[in-house]
Design a protein around this motif. Structure first.
Motif, PDB file in Angstrom:
ATOM      1  N   THR A 178       0.842  -1.200   0.000  1.00 14.15           N
ATOM      2  CA  THR A 178       0.000   0.000   0.000  1.00 14.15           C
ATOM      3  C   THR A 178       0.878   1.252   0.000  1.00 14.15           C
ATOM      4  O   THR A 178       0.619   2.225  -0.698  1.00 14.15           O
TER       5      THR A 178
ATOM      6  N   ASN B   8       2.274   1.880  -3.225  1.00 10.65           N
ATOM      7  CA  ASN B   8       1.195   2.293  -4.099  1.00 10.65           C
ATOM      8  C   ASN B   8       0.857   3.778  -3.913  1.00 10.65           C
ATOM      9  O   ASN B   8       0.611   4.496  -4.872  1.00 10.65           O
ATOM     10  N   ILE B   9       0.822   4.233  -2.665  1.00 15.16           N
ATOM     11  CA  ILE B   9       0.363   5.591  -2.367  1.00 15.16           C
ATOM     12  C   ILE B   9       1.506   6.554  -2.084  1.00 15.16           C
ATOM     13  O   ILE B   9       1.650   7.590  -2.725  1.00 15.16           O
TER      14      ILE B   9
ATOM     15  N   ILE C  74      -3.644  10.082  -7.155  1.00 15.58           N
ATOM     16  CA  ILE C  74      -2.897   9.068  -6.397  1.00 15.58           C
ATOM     17  C   ILE C  74      -3.765   8.487  -5.271  1.00 15.58           C
ATOM     18  O   ILE C  74      -3.800   7.279  -5.052  1.00 15.58           O
TER      19      ILE C  74
ATOM     20  N   GLY D 125      -5.208   4.811  -5.013  1.00 17.08           N
ATOM     21  CA  GLY D 125      -4.760   4.074  -3.833  1.00 17.08           C
ATOM     22  C   GLY D 125      -5.907   3.566  -2.977  1.00 17.08           C
ATOM     23  O   GLY D 125      -5.728   3.208  -1.818  1.00 17.08           O
TER      24      GLY D 125
ATOM     25  N   ALA E 263      -2.095  -4.098  -1.815  1.00 23.91           N
ATOM     26  CA  ALA E 263      -1.759  -2.701  -2.109  1.00 23.91           C
ATOM     27  C   ALA E 263      -2.978  -1.830  -1.862  1.00 23.91           C
ATOM     28  O   ALA E 263      -2.942  -0.627  -2.044  1.00 23.91           O
ATOM     29  N   LYS E 264      -4.077  -2.459  -1.417  1.00 21.39           N
ATOM     30  CA  LYS E 264      -5.353  -1.755  -1.307  1.00 21.39           C
ATOM     31  C   LYS E 264      -5.691  -1.327   0.118  1.00 21.39           C
ATOM     32  O   LYS E 264      -6.853  -1.181   0.477  1.00 21.39           O
TER      33      LYS E 264
ATOM     34  N   GLY F 199      -5.598   1.368   1.467  1.00 20.58           N
ATOM     35  CA  GLY F 199      -6.307   2.651   1.509  1.00 20.58           C
ATOM     36  C   GLY F 199      -7.799   2.483   1.687  1.00 20.58           C
ATOM     37  O   GLY F 199      -8.514   3.415   2.070  1.00 20.58           O
TER      38      GLY F 199
END
Length: 311
Positions: free
Chosen positions: A18, A21-22, A47, A51, A264-265, A267
């Protein structure tokens, strides 16, 4: 404190994807822009949405950022980073009364679709509460899934708590009825109910939960009520949609986000809270009982954005 520190380390590790990713994207915006203009905000917005923070939370964060930049007369993009981090954290306040159920006689209904780690979550919560000195009874009211009862029985044995039910095909409401009787007889602090979550047929689920709720209102009226929905963080926006659907079926008081490690999620934790105004109360980053912890927005944001400072 060791457990918490250990958890923070696991949280930092678990949020690696994550973060990549962010945070990497945000940092490149902060270093790549020499002035704060519309394009700067648009980049950050993109972004955050990519994200998995969701549109609503992102809008709130950007609005907040613009407002503070204006009021504080900030000119340098790099100075925005702390404001941005704090704005994200503010989207995730859990509230003072979030864990009331731990401190009074209560019934906790745990719902969620198959495969999200719902039964495991019930088992872990039972163990945690038992460790806090609470008397816990588990109702195995997910009678739809063949292995749910066996799986829960294993957790119950491990935690040393009593489990009622667990027969495949039994009526969930009657399991809850028996469990209430047991909880009253044992003078239990918390009754944890593992219930089925079959969203593809919402009408059945609705009826089942209504029946369970009627029994609780009639037989256990004085008990405080908590309804937690377990969601799998790896499914991102799909988890948010599930939460929405469950909230159409019953009153949800909190979210448990499992499998935050390796996605990666992460968020999505921000998005769910913002979109539904239902707090994320527990977060899971692994298999063991210590991998499920109360959700702490400060800890989450630190693990995401400031990990180097903590180590």
């Amino acid at each position: 404190m060791g457990e918490k520190k250990g958890f923070f380390k696991r949280l930092v590790d678990g949020l690696t994807k994550t973060r990549n990713n962010i945070v990497a994207g945000i940092d490149s915006v902060f270093s790549g822009f020499s002035k704060i203009d519309d394009e700067f905000y648009e980049e950050i917005e993109e972004i955050l949405v990519m994200g998995d923070l969701g549109v609503k939370a992102t809008d709130a964060v950007i609005w907040n950022l613009k407002d503070r930049v204006k009021n504080l007369h900030i000119k340098d993009p790099a100075e925005c980073k702390e404001i941005l981090i704090n704005s994200i954290r503010e989207q995730m306040e859990v509230g003072e009364t979030a864990y009331r159920f731990e401190n009074e006689c209560s019934v906790v209904l745990v719902i969620g679709v198959n495969g999200v780690g719902k039964t495991t979550t019930v088992g872990k919560l039972a163990g945690k509460l038992k460790d806090e000195g609470k008397k816990v009874v588990i109702a195995a009211a997910d009678t739809f899934r063949a292995a749910a009862g066996d799986q829960l029985a294993e957790w119950a044995n491990r935690a040393g708590v009593e489990m009622i039910g667990g027969q495949e095909g039994a009526d969930p409401a009657s399991v809850v009825y028996d469990a209430v009787a047991a909880a009253k007889a044992r003078n239990a602090d918390v009754l944890l109910c593992d219930t089925a979550g079959r969203l593809h047929n919402k009408k059945n689920l609705m009826e089942e939960l209504k029946k369970i709720n009627r029994i609780l209102e009639r037989e256990y009226a004085h008990a405080y009520r908590e309804t937690l929905v377990v969601l799998d963080a790896t499914t991102g926006q799909n988890a948010l949609n599930q939460a929405k659907q469950f909230s159409e079926v019953t009153d949800i008081t909190g979210i448990v986000l499992t499998k935050m490690d390796g996605t990666a999620k992460g968020g999505i934790a921000v998005a769910i809270q913002s979109e539904l105004a239902i707090p994320v109360k527990y977060i899971g980053v692994g298999e063991t009982i210590d991998d499920l912890q109360k959700f702490d927005p400060d800890q989450f944001v630190n693990a995401l954005f400031r990990k180097q400072e903590e180590e």
